[in-house]
Every structure is written in C-alpha cells, then in structure tokens.
Design a protein around this motif. Structure first.
Motif, PDB file in Angstrom:
ATOM      1  N   TYR A 192       8.499 128.164  97.872  1.00  0.00           N
ATOM      2  CA  TYR A 192       7.654 128.002  96.691  1.00  0.00           C
ATOM      3  C   TYR A 192       8.442 127.330  95.569  1.00  0.00           C
ATOM      4  O   TYR A 192       7.923 126.448  94.870  1.00  0.00           O
ATOM      5  CB  TYR A 192       7.140 129.361  96.214  1.00  0.00           C
ATOM      6  N   GLU A 193       9.694 127.724  95.377  1.00  0.00           N
ATOM      7  CA  GLU A 193      10.508 127.177  94.301  1.00  0.00           C
ATOM      8  C   GLU A 193      10.714 125.676  94.454  1.00  0.00           C
ATOM      9  O   GLU A 193      10.679 124.925  93.475  1.00  0.00           O
ATOM     10  CB  GLU A 193      11.863 127.889  94.255  1.00  0.00           C
ATOM     11  N   VAL A 194      10.921 125.232  95.700  1.00  0.00           N
ATOM     12  CA  VAL A 194      11.124 123.801  95.944  1.00  0.00           C
ATOM     13  C   VAL A 194       9.831 123.029  95.692  1.00  0.00           C
ATOM     14  O   VAL A 194       9.840 121.971  95.044  1.00  0.00           O
ATOM     15  CB  VAL A 194      11.619 123.563  97.384  1.00  0.00           C
ATOM     16  N   ALA A 195       8.709 123.560  96.191  1.00  0.00           N
ATOM     17  CA  ALA A 195       7.419 122.890  95.974  1.00  0.00           C
ATOM     18  C   ALA A 195       7.093 122.807  94.490  1.00  0.00           C
ATOM     19  O   ALA A 195       6.581 121.800  94.000  1.00  0.00           O
ATOM     20  CB  ALA A 195       6.312 123.639  96.724  1.00  0.00           C
ATOM     21  N   GLU A 196       7.412 123.879  93.761  1.00  0.00           N
ATOM     22  CA  GLU A 196       7.160 123.899  92.325  1.00  0.00           C
ATOM     23  C   GLU A 196       8.040 122.858  91.620  1.00  0.00           C
ATOM     24  O   GLU A 196       7.580 122.153  90.708  1.00  0.00           O
ATOM     25  CB  GLU A 196       7.452 125.293  91.783  1.00  0.00           C
ATOM     26  N   LEU A 197       9.292 122.744  92.026  1.00  0.00           N
ATOM     27  CA  LEU A 197      10.191 121.765  91.436  1.00  0.00           C
ATOM     28  C   LEU A 197       9.721 120.342  91.736  1.00  0.00           C
ATOM     29  O   LEU A 197       9.733 119.474  90.855  1.00  0.00           O
ATOM     30  CB  LEU A 197      11.609 121.965  91.969  1.00  0.00           C
ATOM     31  N   ALA A 198       9.275 120.107  92.973  1.00  0.00           N
ATOM     32  CA  ALA A 198       8.802 118.776  93.357  1.00  0.00           C
ATOM     33  C   ALA A 198       7.572 118.380  92.547  1.00  0.00           C
ATOM     34  O   ALA A 198       7.452 117.238  92.078  1.00  0.00           O
ATOM     35  CB  ALA A 198       8.486 118.747  94.849  1.00  0.00           C
ATOM     36  N   ALA A 199       6.636 119.322  92.375  1.00  0.00           N
ATOM     37  CA  ALA A 199       5.433 119.048  91.584  1.00  0.00           C
ATOM     38  C   ALA A 199       5.775 118.866  90.113  1.00  0.00           C
ATOM     39  O   ALA A 199       5.302 117.929  89.454  1.00  0.00           O
ATOM     40  CB  ALA A 199       4.423 120.179  91.760  1.00  0.00           C
ATOM     41  N   GLY A 200       6.618 119.756  89.598  1.00  0.00           N
ATOM     42  CA  GLY A 200       6.995 119.675  88.192  1.00  0.00           C
ATOM     43  C   GLY A 200       7.734 118.397  87.857  1.00  0.00           C
ATOM     44  O   GLY A 200       7.553 117.829  86.774  1.00  0.00           O
ATOM     45  N   ALA A 201       8.557 117.917  88.794  1.00  0.00           N
ATOM     46  CA  ALA A 201       9.322 116.694  88.548  1.00  0.00           C
ATOM     47  C   ALA A 201       8.403 115.491  88.407  1.00  0.00           C
ATOM     48  O   ALA A 201       8.675 114.578  87.611  1.00  0.00           O
ATOM     49  CB  ALA A 201      10.325 116.462  89.675  1.00  0.00           C
ATOM     50  N   LEU A 202       7.319 115.455  89.177  1.00  0.00           N
ATOM     51  CA  LEU A 202       6.357 114.357  89.039  1.00  0.00           C
ATOM     52  C   LEU A 202       5.704 114.398  87.662  1.00  0.00           C
ATOM     53  O   LEU A 202       5.563 113.366  86.994  1.00  0.00           O
ATOM     54  CB  LEU A 202       5.290 114.428  90.131  1.00  0.00           C
ATOM     55  N   ALA A 203       5.286 115.591  87.243  1.00  0.00           N
ATOM     56  CA  ALA A 203       4.663 115.727  85.923  1.00  0.00           C
ATOM     57  C   ALA A 203       5.661 115.393  84.818  1.00  0.00           C
ATOM     58  O   ALA A 203       5.341 114.683  83.858  1.00  0.00           O
ATOM     59  CB  ALA A 203       4.119 117.142  85.746  1.00  0.00           C
ATOM     60  N   TYR A 204       6.889 115.901  84.955  1.00  0.00           N
ATOM     61  CA  TYR A 204       7.944 115.672  83.962  1.00  0.00           C
ATOM     62  C   TYR A 204       8.266 114.182  83.842  1.00  0.00           C
ATOM     63  O   TYR A 204       8.563 113.684  82.737  1.00  0.00           O
ATOM     64  CB  TYR A 204       9.185 116.456  84.383  1.00  0.00           C
ATOM     65  N   SER A 205       8.224 113.465  84.962  1.00  0.00           N
ATOM     66  CA  SER A 205       8.632 112.054  84.991  1.00  0.00           C
ATOM     67  C   SER A 205       7.532 111.104  84.558  1.00  0.00           C
ATOM     68  O   SER A 205       7.802 109.901  84.379  1.00  0.00           O
ATOM     69  CB  SER A 205       9.111 111.681  86.401  1.00  0.00           C
ATOM     70  N   MET A 206       6.313 111.604  84.400  1.00  0.00           N
ATOM     71  CA  MET A 206       5.215 110.714  84.002  1.00  0.00           C
ATOM     72  C   MET A 206       5.499 110.036  82.665  1.00  0.00           C
ATOM     73  O   MET A 206       5.231 108.842  82.488  1.00  0.00           O
ATOM     74  CB  MET A 206       3.905 111.494  83.939  1.00  0.00           C
ATOM     75  N   GLU A 207       6.034 110.784  81.706  1.00  0.00           N
ATOM     76  CA  GLU A 207       6.314 110.204  80.393  1.00  0.00           C
ATOM     77  C   GLU A 207       7.378 109.117  80.505  1.00  0.00           C
ATOM     78  O   GLU A 207       7.252 108.032  79.911  1.00  0.00           O
ATOM     79  CB  GLU A 207       6.773 111.290  79.422  1.00  0.00           C
ATOM     80  N   ILE A 208       8.429 109.382  81.277  1.00  0.00           N
ATOM     81  CA  ILE A 208       9.479 108.380  81.483  1.00  0.00           C
ATOM     82  C   ILE A 208       8.896 107.143  82.144  1.00  0.00           C
ATOM     83  O   ILE A 208       9.135 105.999  81.712  1.00  0.00           O
ATOM     84  CB  ILE A 208      10.605 108.963  82.366  1.00  0.00           C
ATOM     85  N   PHE A 209       8.109 107.367  83.174  1.00  0.00           N
ATOM     86  CA  PHE A 209       7.489 106.296  83.955  1.00  0.00           C
ATOM     87  C   PHE A 209       6.614 105.405  83.072  1.00  0.00           C
ATOM     88  O   PHE A 209       6.738 104.174  83.079  1.00  0.00           O
ATOM     89  CB  PHE A 209       6.683 106.950  85.071  1.00  0.00           C
ATOM     90  N   LEU A 210       5.733 106.012  82.284  1.00  0.00           N
ATOM     91  CA  LEU A 210       4.831 105.243  81.430  1.00  0.00           C
ATOM     92  C   LEU A 210       5.593 104.552  80.302  1.00  0.00           C
ATOM     93  O   LEU A 210       5.305 103.402  79.956  1.00  0.00           O
ATOM     94  CB  LEU A 210       3.738 106.146  80.864  1.00  0.00           C
ATOM     95  N   ASP A 211       6.575 105.241  79.715  1.00  0.00           N
ATOM     96  CA  ASP A 211       7.391 104.616  78.669  1.00  0.00           C
ATOM     97  C   ASP A 211       8.073 103.356  79.188  1.00  0.00           C
ATOM     98  O   ASP A 211       8.117 102.320  78.493  1.00  0.00           O
ATOM     99  CB  ASP A 211       8.463 105.595  78.173  1.00  0.00           C
ATOM    100  N   GLU A 212       8.593 103.423  80.404  1.00  0.00           N
ATOM    101  CA  GLU A 212       9.298 102.264  80.954  1.00  0.00           C
ATOM    102  C   GLU A 212       8.337 101.124  81.276  1.00  0.00           C
ATOM    103  O   GLU A 212       8.697  99.946  81.128  1.00  0.00           O
ATOM    104  CB  GLU A 212      10.098 102.685  82.180  1.00  0.00           C
TER     105      GLU A 212
END
Length: 378
Positions: A192-212
C-alpha cells in the motif's frame, strides 16, 4: 549488458543554491554539451580497449546541482561507470560556467534481478572506485538527511488522494474488494505504501510538469522559433519524438499546454475512462518521467515504484503504438497508409490532437487545423 549510470554533479561547496533561471541555464549547458559530445559518447573505450556505447540519457537540475542518468551498453559495471564518469568530467571541464563543478557520485543502478551478477567471489556486492559518493549521511542528490527525506515521502504520499481518478489498485495494490474483479491479480504487486507513493508522486509532479511546459512555451514565444532551433532550454518538449522538433513551435506548444491542463484536470476527478488522443498518450509519458526524476532527486525512487507505474501504464494505455514514434527504425510510420490497416491510429503531428473516436473528447482549442507549417518550422 545495459547499465543505467546515475551521476550527481554539484557546484562548489560555497556556491548559493541555484534559482529557477540558473537551473534552466544549467539544463541548457548540459544538454548542449551532451549533444556536442554525441560522437564521442557513441564509442567510448575503457582502459582494456572494450567499447561502451551510449543508448540514452536524461537529466534534471535541482537547487544543489544536477542529476544525469546515462544508459550505456558496456562489458561490465566498472567499464560503464568509468566511461560515464570520464565523459561527464570532460563535459564539465569544457564549459566555462560549469568548470568548477564536480562529480560527487557516479554509480550503476542495478535492477534487483541483475544484482547477483555484480557479486564478487566472497558474495559481497562489488564496489568500484567510481562508486564512492562522499559522506554516508548525504543519501540523496540534494543532500537531504533521512529525516528530511522521510518528511518529503510523507508529504508526497499525502497527495495521492488528489489523483481522484485512480485508487491504489490502479498502481498494483489490491484489496479483497478488488479480487472480485476478474482482471485484477489475486495478490498485490506492491505494498500500500508503494502504491500511495507512486500515486502521490504523479499528483506532486503535475505542478512541475505544467510549469515546465509553460516555460517551454515562453521560450518559443520570445524567440519566435521551434524546439530544434531555439537558443533557450526546452524543459519538456525535448522529450517528445525528435523527428518533429522543427514543428514544435509556439502554436504547437499552446495546443500541448491546453491538452496537458485538460488531461491533468481529468486525472484529479472521478470518472476518468480513457486517454483521448496521441498527444495525451505522449503527455502522460512525460508526466511519468517527471515524477521519476522527482523521486530520484529526493532519493525515493526504487524498483517497487517502477513496478507500480508499469502496472498503472498498462491499465491507462490501450496500446503502446505511440512508442513507435521514439523508434528510429519506425520513422515514417505516421505517413504509412498500411498503418491504418493494422489498426494503428494516425500519428502525424496534426493527428496527435484528433480524438481517437467520436466517444473521446479533446479541448476545442487544442484541435490542430491542417495548415502549412510556418517558415520558422521549415
């Protein structure tokens, strides 16, 4: 054998942290340097005369330095590390602005299945001199302590619910209720912890992705040029199929930004069903790459997270035909009439923003009109 060599480079110890503009400049310098050394990288020779071939490379810059990931075909782990370290140091020394930077770590990242092949005769992991990376407590490229890294992991995991369109089951962690789904395996692929990290990383990276993406658009607008000919750095567009780079102009970037905003918005809402066009398929690929680099920078990336993302991609992508756009041997597939008879969606640039079928939606602004490219793109 293929090896992925991770290289951390850092400015002098007394240098201030890099701001956003400086980071963009460093990316430009490193990318330009890698391109200028492409001929050398294609045939590096180790001390024993064995050849090391560059297969791929990726880089990211953070406030305390830069991270390069270089994929090579080499006869041994030591040869891979030695060759990549040598070429990185040559790259830095050849740049006036980066000449004082140092390589703080250069080591191969082994897949767990290959780890046994690097064991020495005593059964201990083989360690080459090129793998020495400084103080043991400095465990991440940005120099975070274990406490800081754990705080970041918690913060990123807390963002998993933002990705409302997908549950942890979408990333390979199945519960009893998921077992009722015939398509879901009975046993979880990851915790569960790994799946949560994988999902959270996508959400966390959206701002970086769009900014770039917005930064790429700003550069193209200012220079009135395209991704292949502009002087400024490209943060995301350089990761799109290179054969179309002359047509990645301001107009194209605007279509891409609108599509990216629409896609990421849908991913944060329940009811997500399908990717709607080739552009969305390519953008999701870029978002996954951005998330991977983010976790690499924070020392949180591992094979379990990669497995979670692989399972996620298998569920979201209907097929991987868009990957052919990255295969040099498939150049021209977008113009081949036979492709349609094989069930392959049209992949010309204007087709990237065309819905796959009448049931799919693409933002009206992003629909690409069929017109001749501008003079800057020819």
């Amino acid at each position: 054998m293929k090896y992925t060599v991770s290289v951390d480079t850092q400015p002098p110890a007394d240098a201030p942290e890099l701001d956003a503009l400086q980071r963009a400049g460093v990316i430009h310098l490193l990318r330009s340097g890698l391109e200028s050394l492409a001929g050398i990288l294609a045939g590096i020779e180790g001390e024993d005369g064995s050849e090391v071939e560059l297969l791929d490379s990726f880089l990211a810059v953070h406030p305390a330095g830069a991270l390069l990931k270089v994929v090579v075909d080499a006869p041994s782990l030591e040869a891979a590390e030695e060759a990549v370290r040598a070429i990185t140091e040559e790259l830095l020394e050849g740049s006036d602005l980066l000449s004082e930077w140092v390589v703080s770590k250069c080591e191969v990242e082994l897949h767990p299945d290959l780890a046994e092949k690097s064991l020495d005769e005593d059964g201990e992991p083989g360690i080459s001199s090129a793998s020495v990376s400084g103080p043991a407590e400095d465990t991440t490229p940005s120099g975070l302590s274990e406490e800081e890294r754990e705080a970041l992991r918690v913060r990123i995991c807390a963002m998993a619910p933002v990705l409302a369109a997908f549950s942890v089951a979408s990333f390979g962690h199945f519960t009893e209720s998921d077992e009722e789904d015939d398509e879901a395996p009975g046993e979880p692929l990851v915790s569960y912890e790994v799946a949560e990290l994988a999902a959270g990383a996508l959400a966390y990276s959206m701002e970086i992705f769009l900014d770039e993406l917005f930064m790429d658009l700003a550069v193209l607008t200012e220079e009135n040029s395209n991704a292949a000919q502009c002087d400024g750095p490209m943060m995301q567009l350089d990761s799109l199929p290179s054969q179309f780079a002359l047509r990645y102009d301001e107009r194209f970037a605007r279509h891409l930004v609108v599509t990216a905003v629409t896609l990421t918005g849908r991913m944060t809402q329940s009811g997500f069903e399908n990717l709607n066009c080739v552009a969305e398929e390519l953008l999701l690929r870029l978002l996954l790459q951005t998330a991977e680099v983010t976790l690499e920078l924070y020392g949180l990336m591992d094979q379990d997270v990669a497995t979670a993302w692989e399972y996620f991609a298998e569920g979201v992508y209907e097929d991987m035909d868009h990957e052919w756009l990255y295969d040099p041997s498939m150049d021209g597939i977008e113009q081949d009439p036979a492709a349609a008879h094989l069930g392959i969606a049209p992949m010309g640039l204007k087709d990237w923003f065309t819905p796959f079928n009448k049931g799919r939606y693409v933002h009206p602004f992003a629909i690409y009109e069929d017109e001749e490219p501008s003079a800057a793109n020819t």
